[in-house]
Design an enzyme around this catalytic site. Structure first.
Site, PDB file in Angstrom:
ATOM      1  N   ASP A 193      48.191  39.386  52.247  1.00  0.00           N
ATOM      2  CA  ASP A 193      48.707  39.202  51.040  1.00  0.00           C
ATOM      3  C   ASP A 193      49.847  40.072  50.384  1.00  0.00           C
ATOM      4  O   ASP A 193      49.451  41.146  49.811  1.00  0.00           O
ATOM      5  CB  ASP A 193      47.672  38.922  49.756  1.00  0.00           C
ATOM      6  N   HIS A 367      45.146  39.991  42.882  1.00  0.00           N
ATOM      7  CA  HIS A 367      46.076  40.559  43.932  1.00  0.00           C
ATOM      8  C   HIS A 367      46.106  41.888  44.178  1.00  0.00           C
ATOM      9  O   HIS A 367      46.383  42.662  43.153  1.00  0.00           O
ATOM     10  CB  HIS A 367      47.183  39.704  43.974  1.00  0.00           C
TER      11      HIS A 367
HETATM   12 ZN   LIG Z   1      47.350  32.560  46.479  1.00  0.00          ZN
HETATM   13 ZN   LIG Z   2      44.321  33.026  45.072  1.00  0.00          ZN
END
Ligand SMILES: [Zn+2]
Ligand SMILES: [Zn+2]
Length: 553
Positions: A193, A367
């Site tokens: 990510d 995130h």
């Molecule tokens: Zn995402």
């Molecule tokens: Zn997500």
């Protein structure tokens, strides 16, 4: 020697959203996520953007299932569209499937779609694939990283994650398992990510938001509190409810998805609120403001959401005013800032006090930021590294982190949507491309197409000029017209002379063509478009859409 594993990126590499990836092993295909993207403001009239399904359609018979890493729309929101054409089971945690299910149900596809719940740490066979579900912390509960145990080593897909050491439910990203994989069999390829790769440092813990909320609730004694956050962020909702209950308030939800998701959270035991503290929005009318907390949708300022309506004084249940405090427990996704600002302005005009992430720490990202990615990389120690999930700049930033943490430059690959990778005995290489353009959804029509969008952009920015001429093909004479109708080009009353001149220019061009023997309607239309376009551009320096209509008798 086993055939190489192929990895096909269908979305999410080059944009935030429509995350979708296919893995091919022994002739079978496993999808990881199938999400949607919300449109940019220049995509006029577009509701959603999906991954390009062209390639998947061709491979339909080989797809054995989709693994959903978590329940966010950018990971599961396109499934209801793909499942109209294809059929395969969906694997994910109970929360992930619970969230995905709502949309699939709405589309009437639940009857023929198998939803298979997996547990944390579970390892299961899906066709030839050996799939392990590793717990990760994110802004929706029970998210997973996916480890594929392939004949060419472990391929680890990070999913969306953060390294929160004090998550609300105590369920941390399982770094121990990742470390175990790294030191036993080794991680051949890591896909990670990139969303927050440009942000330095470490994201704050989700539980820090709870502390801030408790403080704010204590300060707002006597006032009605309305909060807005993502409806899937069940831990945020839990913390809002905790702060409310601790301050003697009842909670009510506003917005359909908030209501549904709270129900899902309560049913799954992920959200815990005393039964007596949950009331229906219909019942808050008579309660003293200081005894109520409303948990609403609309944190992205969506005009038709509960909060969007509230800000315009159009909400059916609540009229916001001087006794209200709105807490936006969220952060605007890029592209939504304008809408969020309009909502804040509307609330302030109504006398509401507004608290947002710019003035208090009422939000924490889901995130991983740079330091978290570095930690992850130092534990996973992948042989190959490919950043996923992000705009190109985020992918580049994440690739740099990979190199910084010791990956050789030639083993960090920057890929984009449509790229096909092969992982074999010789390592990882880019071997091809598949179609991976944007699939635009407007209403229920699947593919609006790039052409339609280009037209809408021209119409929105330059307007339209329609030129109608009737010709007699036998005599080669103009019978009526040219007549010009315009919208959004020039203000008509002031432009009468201009329109007359345009008519003359077009008439001259048509007569010239007819005189030279042209009788084909399409060719005449091309002449009309050229003459009108040239005139319009020379006289107004604008480029509206020119629509020529030549009729023959
Ligand atoms: Zn995402
Ligand atoms: Zn997500």
């Amino acid at each position: 020697m086993a055939d190489p594993i192929r990895i096909v990126f269908l979305g999410g590499l080059g944009e935030i959203g429509r995350n979708c990836m296919a893995v091919e092993q022994e002739g079978k295909i496993l999808l990881i996520d199938c999400g949607l993207m919300f449109p940019d403001s220049d995509m006029h009239g577009i509701d959603l953007v999906l991954p390009d399904f062209t390639w998947l359609r061709e491979q339909a018979h080989r797809i054995v299932g989709v693994v959903a890493t978590h329940g966010h729309e950018d990971h599961v929101g396109a499934l209801q569209y793909l499942l109209r054409e294809l059929s395969f089971p969906i694997y994910g945690s109970a929360v992930t499937l619970g969230l995905a299910r709502h949309r699939i149900e709405e589309a009437g596809l639940l009857g023929r779609t198998e939803l298979i719940t997996v547990r944390d740490g579970e390892r299961r066979r899906i066709g030839p694939f050996d799939v392990e579900f590793i717990p990760v912390t994110h802004s929706v509960p029970h998210a997973h990283a996916i480890a594929l145990h392939t004949p060419h080593g472990v391929v680890l897909h990070s999913g969306d994650f953060k390294l929160d050491l004090t998550p609300v439910d105590g369920r941390r990203t399982d770094l121990a398992r990742i470390g175990e994989l790294a030191s036993s069999v080794g991680i051949r390829l890591l896909l990670a990510d990139s969303t927050n790769a440009e942000e330095h440092g470490h994201a704050p813990s989700e539980s820090s938001v709870g502390a801030v909320l408790r403080q704010l609730f204590a300060e707002q004694r006597g006032r009605r509190i309305i909060t807005a956050s993502f409806a899937s962020h069940l831990h945020r909702i839990q913390q809002i409810a905790d702060a409310a209950v601790a301050n003697g308030r009842v909670v009510a939800t506003l917005g359909l998805s908030m209501k549904k998701n709270l129900r899902l959270g309560l049913d799954l035991g992920i959200v815990n609120i005393p039964e007596s503290s949950v009331v229906d929005i219909d019942d808050i009318g008579d309660m003293p403001p200081g005894k109520v907390c409303v948990i609403s949708t609309g944190s992205q300022g969506e005009p038709m959401s509960a909060l969007g309506l509230l800000a315009r004084g159009e909400n059916k249940w609540i009229k916001a005013g001087e006794h209200d405090t709105v807490i936006l427990s969220s952060h605007a996704i890029p592209g939504n800032e304008g809408n969020v600002n309009r909502v804040i302005d509307g609330l302030l005009r109504a006398g509401v006090e507004v608290i947002h992430s710019g003035v208090a720490d009422v939000h924490a990202t889901g995130h991983a930021q740079a330091d978290e990615l570095k930690t992850y990389l130092s534990i996973a120690r992948p042989e190959w590294y490919v950043p996923i999930h992000g705009e190109y700049r985020h992918l580049v930033a994440n690739a740099r982190l990979g190199i910084l943490m010791g990956a050789p430059r030639d083993r960090v690959l920057l890929c984009e949507d449509g790229d096909v990778l092969e992982l074999g005995d010789d390592g990882l290489q880019l071997t091809g491309r598949v179609p991976a353009g944007y699939l635009y959804v407007d209403g229920i029509v699947g593919d609006v197409g790039q052409g339609v969008l280009r037209d809408r952009r021209v119409l929105a920015e330059e307007g339209v000029v329609v030129v109608v001429v009737t010709v007699d093909v036998s005599t080669g004479k103009v019978l009526t017209g040219p007549e010009i109708i315009t919208r959004g080009w020039v203000y008509a009353p002031e432009a009468e002379d201009l329109l007359d001149e345009a008519c003359e220019a077009v008439a001259a061009a048509v007569e010239r063509s007819l005189a030279s023997g042209v009788r084909d309607v399409e060719q005449l239309e091309r002449e009309v478009r050229r003459a009108a376009g040239k005139f319009v551009n020379e006289r107004t320096k604008r480029r509206p859409m020119i629509v020529p209509v030549v009729m023959e008798t």
